[in-house]
Write a protein that holds these residues in place. Structure first.
Motif: not given
Length: 111
Positions: A44-55
């Motif tokens: 889930s942490q990796l998911k949040y990092v990926a979302a932050a990078l996308a935005v």
């Protein structure tokens, strides 16, 4: 200017990756029952990092595009005022990059 943005985003990425891996290393030292929870936490942490990078990257790219297109549109409108209607959609298209990044980040978090 572009180098500053690149190095700043690279620094943020490295700091986020370091914090994620530090958290994961700390979770690996716990018991086996907690290890299953740590695996789901690290994903889930990796998911949040990926979302932050996308935005973040989409907004940086959109800002650069709006800056260049806006400057060219204002220069064209100063010479001919009739071009304002033709230049405005291009600025809107550049802002759409940010919206697509937000939608991708939202889909990463939700799914």
């Amino acid at each position: 200017m572009n180098r500053k943005i690149f190095f700043f985003s690279l620094l943020l990425f490295v700091a986020g990756a370091f914090m994620t891996f530090a958290q994961e290393a700390e979770n690996q030292t716990s018991e086996t029952a907690v290890e299953a929870q740590a695996e789901s936490t690290s994903s889930s942490q990796l998911k949040y990092v990926a979302a932050a990078l996308a935005v973040g990257l989409a907004c940086i790219a959109g800002g650069i595009a709006v800056g260049k297109i806006g400057a060219a549109a204002m220069g064209a409108m100063s010479e001919n005022a009739e071009l304002s209607g033709k230049a405005l959609p291009f600025v809107g298209l550049a802002e759409g990059i940010c919206l697509w990044g937000f939608l991708v980040g939202l889909l990463i978090i939700v799914l």
